[in-house]
Motif scaffolding. Sequence first.
Motif, PDB file in Angstrom:
ATOM      1  N   ALA A  50     -27.413 -16.678 -27.240  1.00  0.00           N
ATOM      2  CA  ALA A  50     -28.349 -15.771 -26.561  1.00  0.00           C
ATOM      3  C   ALA A  50     -28.702 -14.587 -27.452  1.00  0.00           C
ATOM      4  CB  ALA A  50     -27.747 -15.289 -25.241  1.00  0.00           C
ATOM      5  N   HIS A  51     -27.713 -14.080 -28.172  1.00  0.00           N
ATOM      6  CA  HIS A  51     -27.958 -12.974 -29.100  1.00  0.00           C
ATOM      7  C   HIS A  51     -28.811 -13.431 -30.279  1.00  0.00           C
ATOM      8  CE1 HIS A  51     -26.197 -10.114 -32.327  1.00  0.00           C
ATOM      9  NE2 HIS A  51     -27.249  -9.566 -31.769  1.00  0.00           N
ATOM     10  N   LEU A  52     -28.514 -14.621 -30.808  1.00  0.00           N
ATOM     11  CA  LEU A  52     -29.335 -15.175 -31.881  1.00  0.00           C
ATOM     12  C   LEU A  52     -30.774 -15.330 -31.426  1.00  0.00           C
ATOM     13  CD1 LEU A  52     -29.744 -16.664 -34.620  1.00  0.00           C
ATOM     14  CD2 LEU A  52     -29.002 -18.759 -33.466  1.00  0.00           C
ATOM     15  N   PHE A  53     -30.957 -15.792 -30.191  1.00  0.00           N
ATOM     16  CA  PHE A  53     -32.315 -15.989 -29.688  1.00  0.00           C
ATOM     17  C   PHE A  53     -33.062 -14.669 -29.575  1.00  0.00           C
ATOM     18  CE2 PHE A  53     -35.756 -16.779 -26.821  1.00  0.00           C
ATOM     19  CZ  PHE A  53     -36.177 -18.044 -27.164  1.00  0.00           C
ATOM     20  N   GLU A  54     -32.358 -13.607 -29.166  1.00  0.00           N
ATOM     21  CA  GLU A  54     -32.997 -12.282 -29.111  1.00  0.00           C
ATOM     22  C   GLU A  54     -33.605 -11.927 -30.469  1.00  0.00           C
ATOM     23  OE1 GLU A  54     -31.693  -7.886 -29.934  1.00  0.00           O
ATOM     24  OE2 GLU A  54     -30.234  -8.996 -28.736  1.00  0.00           O
ATOM     25  N   HIS A  55     -32.877 -12.201 -31.540  1.00  0.00           N
ATOM     26  CA  HIS A  55     -33.392 -11.923 -32.886  1.00  0.00           C
ATOM     27  C   HIS A  55     -34.621 -12.777 -33.186  1.00  0.00           C
ATOM     28  CE1 HIS A  55     -30.247  -9.378 -34.930  1.00  0.00           C
ATOM     29  NE2 HIS A  55     -29.643  -9.671 -33.790  1.00  0.00           N
ATOM     30  N   LYS A  66     -24.955 -13.190 -38.473  1.00  0.00           N
ATOM     31  CA  LYS A  66     -23.640 -13.281 -39.101  1.00  0.00           C
ATOM     32  C   LYS A  66     -23.295 -11.990 -39.849  1.00  0.00           C
ATOM     33  CE  LYS A  66     -24.283 -17.411 -41.037  1.00  0.00           C
ATOM     34  NZ  LYS A  66     -23.955 -18.632 -41.806  1.00  0.00           N
ATOM     35  N   GLU A  67     -24.284 -11.400 -40.484  1.00  0.00           N
ATOM     36  CA  GLU A  67     -24.035 -10.127 -41.164  1.00  0.00           C
ATOM     37  C   GLU A  67     -23.722  -9.024 -40.153  1.00  0.00           C
ATOM     38  OE1 GLU A  67     -23.400  -7.438 -44.150  1.00  0.00           O
ATOM     39  OE2 GLU A  67     -23.522  -9.636 -44.199  1.00  0.00           O
ATOM     40  N   GLU A  68     -24.391  -9.049 -39.003  1.00  0.00           N
ATOM     41  CA  GLU A  68     -24.094  -8.084 -37.946  1.00  0.00           C
ATOM     42  C   GLU A  68     -22.657  -8.238 -37.458  1.00  0.00           C
ATOM     43  OE1 GLU A  68     -25.683  -7.096 -33.441  1.00  0.00           O
ATOM     44  OE2 GLU A  68     -27.125  -7.829 -34.929  1.00  0.00           O
ATOM     45  N   LYS A  94     -15.784  -8.168 -38.079  1.00  0.00           N
ATOM     46  CA  LYS A  94     -14.845  -8.626 -39.094  1.00  0.00           C
ATOM     47  C   LYS A  94     -14.433  -7.528 -40.070  1.00  0.00           C
ATOM     48  CE  LYS A  94     -16.200 -13.495 -38.912  1.00  0.00           C
ATOM     49  NZ  LYS A  94     -14.891 -13.951 -38.425  1.00  0.00           N
ATOM     50  N   ASN A  95     -15.320  -6.602 -40.378  1.00  0.00           N
ATOM     51  CA  ASN A  95     -15.011  -5.560 -41.353  1.00  0.00           C
ATOM     52  C   ASN A  95     -14.806  -4.196 -40.714  1.00  0.00           C
ATOM     53  OD1 ASN A  95     -15.225  -7.453 -43.420  1.00  0.00           O
ATOM     54  ND2 ASN A  95     -17.415  -7.085 -43.690  1.00  0.00           N
ATOM     55  N   GLY A 122     -20.349 -14.660 -30.947  1.00  0.00           N
ATOM     56  CA  GLY A 122     -20.458 -15.995 -31.506  1.00  0.00           C
ATOM     57  C   GLY A 122     -19.614 -16.217 -32.741  1.00  0.00           C
ATOM     58  N   SER A 123     -19.209 -17.471 -32.919  1.00  0.00           N
ATOM     59  CA  SER A 123     -18.506 -17.872 -34.134  1.00  0.00           C
ATOM     60  C   SER A 123     -19.526 -18.319 -35.174  1.00  0.00           C
ATOM     61  CB  SER A 123     -17.552 -19.027 -33.837  1.00  0.00           C
ATOM     62  OG  SER A 123     -18.275 -20.222 -33.588  1.00  0.00           O
ATOM     63  N   PHE A 124     -19.165 -18.179 -36.435  1.00  0.00           N
ATOM     64  CA  PHE A 124     -20.074 -18.619 -37.498  1.00  0.00           C
ATOM     65  C   PHE A 124     -20.340 -20.118 -37.385  1.00  0.00           C
ATOM     66  CE2 PHE A 124     -19.479 -15.128 -40.950  1.00  0.00           C
ATOM     67  CZ  PHE A 124     -19.812 -14.174 -40.014  1.00  0.00           C
TER      68      PHE A 124
END
Length: 463
Positions: free
Chosen positions: A72-77, A151-153, A159-160, A187-189
């Motif tokens: 869902a977050h990917l789709f927003e982008h 993934k960078e987000e 992760k960082n 989400g997982s990579f």
Amino acid sequence: MIRLSVFTAGLLLSIAAQAATTEPWQLPIAVKKLDNGLTVVVSEDHSSPTVGISMVYHVGMRLEPQNRTGFAHLFEHLMFEGTPTAPKGTFERVIQGGGGIFNGSTRADFTNYIASAPVAALEPILWVEADRMKTLDFSEKNLANQQNVVKEEIRVNVKNQPYGLFYWTDLDALAFDKWANSHDGYGSFKDLDHANVADVKAFHDTFYQPANAVLGIAGDVTPEQAFTLAQKYFGGIASRALPARPDVAEPLNTKGRMQQQTDPLAKAPALAVGWKMPARDSKDQIPMMVLSQLLVGDDASRFFQGLVKGREQVLSIEGGVNYPLGTDIDYAGPTQLVLFTLYKSNATPDQVLASINQEIAKVAADGVDDITLRRIKTKLLSDWYGGLESFLSRADTLAKLQTMWGDAEVANQLPGWIEAVSADDLKRVARTYLTDANRSVIVRRPVAAAAAKVAANSPNTTR
């Protein structure tokens, strides 16, 4: 000190008397549903020649496909990647070129797209919103681009980062049992990489349509003008059958849950604590809103004063109902009252939890005095009305209320509901929901501290 206390008490009683006699402010709200199912909510206000726009789709992380966490977050982008009619960059040029700003966000139960601009830009903004409701540029290139962006987000925010939002993603996984409520919405990579163009098109066809959307407009426009423009740009978009919504309800937990974690980036140990909350629109929802403000709403809260200032066990404490992704009222499925606290190295998790329980027990046994209850209600009402001043925030709030509650008029009803909460209500919800049996806890320690704890508890094998 005594004179200050008397003055403060008198001031609060004066505010209470004024609140009881003052006619409540009513937000102008007009609602119309188009023939294709799109609901339009308008709040007319000519105090500034600007408008706020919010397009809310009733789909979020809770309804994304299984094995597609973060979809869902990917789709927003992807909604900002252009359409066959308006290629990538058109959306930005239309809004920013008209002097406006825009954004989008994904939550458990909705995804919203917001914009604010001079009123002259209203019509072009509605045109681009309608255009991407019709279809998107479904291409492998756009999908791959936004997979990398998301993934960078995640790298930056999770992760960082010390603690990495564990008080959201990991706490939900511990507290909830149904996949819709417990999975990682970021989400997982692996799942993000497995998303394909067919997934994207199916998600758009299913959920991004008039029957699943609410358009909110606030500012320098009449309802008649707004409804006419909505019909002009959205009226010709066909609706499709919506799938039945899954049952995501869960009962309160009957046995406490706890998990231990380590964090290589953290410098101080942390706790995430969550209690399952009353369902949206239940009799306990608004009392819990008031109780949350009392316990963790600000630096005057019981937890801050009791644990940070009083016992000096923790460095910080924050949280609330539906924290950190939403508010007390914009959820449709199960949620938690969440605490995130960094505690001192000379304290233990059990000591911090015991202190939290002591503050809860005071409310459960005694409620609160009239002056404190008035202070809490005044703060909530001030924040509520203040949040409606901005046309952007007002449009978004009304659109979300129409989506979650089915009635934007909740914006005018909420102050009365807050005023009606009693000390007995706070006692009831504290006893019902803030129990050890309904509590989930994650202890997260810095790696070095966790290793030292293991060593200290290990048998001494030196001779």
